[in-house]
Scaffold this motif. Structure first.
Motif, PDB file in Angstrom:
ATOM      1  N   GLN A   1       0.811  -1.226   0.000  1.00  0.00           N
ATOM      2  CA  GLN A   1       0.000   0.000   0.000  1.00  0.00           C
ATOM      3  C   GLN A   1       0.842   1.274   0.000  1.00  0.00           C
ATOM      4  N   VAL A   2       2.091   1.178   0.468  1.00  0.00           N
ATOM      5  CA  VAL A   2       2.980   2.339   0.457  1.00  0.00           C
ATOM      6  C   VAL A   2       4.010   2.218  -0.658  1.00  0.00           C
ATOM      7  N   THR A   3       4.644   1.049  -0.766  1.00  0.00           N
ATOM      8  CA  THR A   3       5.528   0.733  -1.887  1.00  0.00           C
ATOM      9  C   THR A   3       5.095  -0.619  -2.438  1.00  0.00           C
ATOM     10  N   ASP A   4       5.403  -0.858  -3.713  1.00  0.00           N
ATOM     11  CA  ASP A   4       4.891  -2.076  -4.344  1.00  0.00           C
ATOM     12  C   ASP A   4       5.749  -3.303  -4.082  1.00  0.00           C
ATOM     13  N   ASP A   5       6.697  -3.203  -3.141  1.00  0.00           N
ATOM     14  CA  ASP A   5       7.531  -4.361  -2.825  1.00  0.00           C
ATOM     15  C   ASP A   5       7.477  -4.756  -1.354  1.00  0.00           C
ATOM     16  N   ALA A   6       6.631  -4.074  -0.564  1.00  0.00           N
ATOM     17  CA  ALA A   6       6.655  -4.282   0.889  1.00  0.00           C
ATOM     18  C   ALA A   6       5.295  -4.699   1.438  1.00  0.00           C
ATOM     19  N   LEU A   7       5.349  -5.518   2.468  1.00  0.00           N
ATOM     20  CA  LEU A   7       4.156  -5.980   3.184  1.00  0.00           C
ATOM     21  C   LEU A   7       4.397  -5.786   4.669  1.00  0.00           C
ATOM     22  N   SER A   8       3.432  -5.208   5.354  1.00  0.00           N
ATOM     23  CA  SER A   8       3.564  -4.926   6.783  1.00  0.00           C
ATOM     24  C   SER A   8       2.531  -5.725   7.573  1.00  0.00           C
ATOM     25  N   VAL A   9       2.973  -6.324   8.667  1.00  0.00           N
ATOM     26  CA  VAL A   9       2.105  -7.071   9.579  1.00  0.00           C
ATOM     27  C   VAL A   9       2.175  -6.380  10.936  1.00  0.00           C
ATOM     28  N   ALA A  10       1.039  -5.945  11.467  1.00  0.00           N
ATOM     29  CA  ALA A  10       1.024  -5.118  12.678  1.00  0.00           C
ATOM     30  C   ALA A  10       0.021  -5.633  13.697  1.00  0.00           C
ATOM     31  N   ALA A  11       0.234  -5.215  14.947  1.00  0.00           N
ATOM     32  CA  ALA A  11      -0.666  -5.565  16.048  1.00  0.00           C
ATOM     33  C   ALA A  11      -0.767  -4.386  16.999  1.00  0.00           C
ATOM     34  N   PRO A  12      -1.888  -4.268  17.712  1.00  0.00           N
ATOM     35  CA  PRO A  12      -2.071  -3.136  18.623  1.00  0.00           C
ATOM     36  C   PRO A  12      -1.299  -3.289  19.921  1.00  0.00           C
ATOM     37  N   VAL A  13      -1.036  -2.145  20.543  1.00  0.00           N
ATOM     38  CA  VAL A  13      -0.426  -2.074  21.880  1.00  0.00           C
ATOM     39  C   VAL A  13      -1.409  -1.322  22.768  1.00  0.00           C
ATOM     40  N   ARG A  14      -1.739  -1.893  23.919  1.00  0.00           N
ATOM     41  CA  ARG A  14      -2.733  -1.303  24.804  1.00  0.00           C
ATOM     42  C   ARG A  14      -2.089  -0.670  26.036  1.00  0.00           C
ATOM     43  N   GLY A  15      -2.727   0.398  26.499  1.00  0.00           N
ATOM     44  CA  GLY A  15      -2.301   1.042  27.722  1.00  0.00           C
ATOM     45  C   GLY A  15      -2.939   0.387  28.932  1.00  0.00           C
ATOM     46  N   PRO A  16      -2.690   0.914  30.137  1.00  0.00           N
ATOM     47  CA  PRO A  16      -3.209   0.293  31.364  1.00  0.00           C
ATOM     48  C   PRO A  16      -4.720   0.108  31.387  1.00  0.00           C
ATOM     49  N   ASP A  17      -5.464   1.013  30.736  1.00  0.00           N
ATOM     50  CA  ASP A  17      -6.929   0.911  30.746  1.00  0.00           C
ATOM     51  C   ASP A  17      -7.475   0.088  29.587  1.00  0.00           C
ATOM     52  N   GLY A  18      -6.602  -0.510  28.800  1.00  0.00           N
ATOM     53  CA  GLY A  18      -7.031  -1.336  27.679  1.00  0.00           C
ATOM     54  C   GLY A  18      -7.181  -0.591  26.364  1.00  0.00           C
ATOM     55  N   THR A  19      -7.083   0.725  26.401  1.00  0.00           N
ATOM     56  CA  THR A  19      -7.180   1.512  25.173  1.00  0.00           C
ATOM     57  C   THR A  19      -5.941   1.293  24.310  1.00  0.00           C
ATOM     58  N   VAL A  20      -6.142   1.139  23.007  1.00  0.00           N
ATOM     59  CA  VAL A  20      -5.010   0.971  22.097  1.00  0.00           C
ATOM     60  C   VAL A  20      -4.304   2.312  21.946  1.00  0.00           C
ATOM     61  N   THR A  21      -3.052   2.358  22.348  1.00  0.00           N
ATOM     62  CA  THR A  21      -2.281   3.600  22.349  1.00  0.00           C
ATOM     63  C   THR A  21      -1.149   3.596  21.330  1.00  0.00           C
TER      64      THR A  21
END
Length: 248
Positions: free
Chosen positions: A190-210
């Motif tokens: 989606q940014v360059t035609d040769d790259a693939l990104s795999v991501a996951a969320p990080v949550r703060g103490p209250d469970g909100t994704v920060t």
């Protein structure tokens, strides 16, 4: 309405970016629209405080005092310090580009990046910004953001960077729902035609994704089924270090 004194002062700092890390006084005046006299006065005040530093050639750079202040930001260097051991573990497990990012409005801001061995084109550096819908970390952050914000973002203009960038609001909404279901976001070319990104969320103490963590690999690598659990594990580790407890 003319800019206020604080706005003029901030405009001097905003004149510096990754393409313009060093500026002479004339450059600052031109980029801010301030007169030379006003720019000289404000630059002098910022230099005395330590926000700017002047080199031997008479050019100004961002000073270390700002770095010291930035270290207090919970979503900046403080987050990086907590996350770094988990990012390093993820790098050792993959030897690919590892990234940590936070959301600022409709953009993702990268606060850490560990460079991998592959030659995949990654247009990322610490402090860089990209629209949320185009990157793995951005999609993870958008998927877990407030529903009203998600709808507003999807309804807005969605910039395309490659032929594969998702710009259809309906397709993007379905993708966000899938990210919430699986806990993993995938941005494929989606940014360059040769790259693939795999991501996951990080949550703060209250469970909100920060924040979000990701690995960027060459397109066609075929390791998404393996990378997904690894990235998700890193996200959970950082979340726990930040004080989040599952089910809490």
């Amino acid at each position: 309405m003319p800019p206020t004194a604080p706005e003029r002062l901030l405009s001097v700092l905003a004149a510096f970016d990754h393409e313009h890390p060093a500026l002479c006084l004339t450059d600052i005046s031109r980029r801010t629209g301030l007169t030379l006299t006003t720019a000289h006065r404000l630059v002098g005040a910022l230099t005395r405080w330590g926000a700017l530093e002047r080199d031997g050639a008479g050019r100004y750079h961002v000073g270390l005092r700002l770095w010291e202040v930035a270290a207090l930001a919970p979503r900046g260097l403080a987050l990086r310090q907590v996350a770094l051991p988990y990012l390093e573990d993820l790098y050792e497990a993959t030897h690919e580009n590892v990234q940590l990012a936070v959301r600022d409005g409709g953009e993702v801001v990268y606060v850490e990046w560990l460079s991998g061995r592959s030659a995949v084109g990654v247009h990322i550096r610490v402090g860089a910004r990209w629209p949320l819908h185009a990157t793995g970390v951005g999609l993870a952050l958008l998927a877990h953001g407030p529903r009203g914000f998600q709808e507003e973002y999807c309804a807005g203009p969605l910039a395309a960077f490659t032929p594969y960038t998702v710009t259809d609001p309906a397709v993007l909404r379905r993708g966000l729902a899938e990210i919430r279901r699986t806990g993993v976001a995938v941005s494929d070319r989606q940014v360059t035609d040769d790259a693939l990104s795999v991501a996951a969320p990080v949550r703060g103490p209250d469970g909100t994704v920060t924040a979000a963590v990701s690995v960027v690999v060459p397109h066609g690598d075929g390791r998404v089924p393996v990378l997904g659990p690894a990235v998700r594990l890193a996200g959970r580790g950082i979340s726990r270090a930040l004080g989040w407890r599952p089910g809490g």
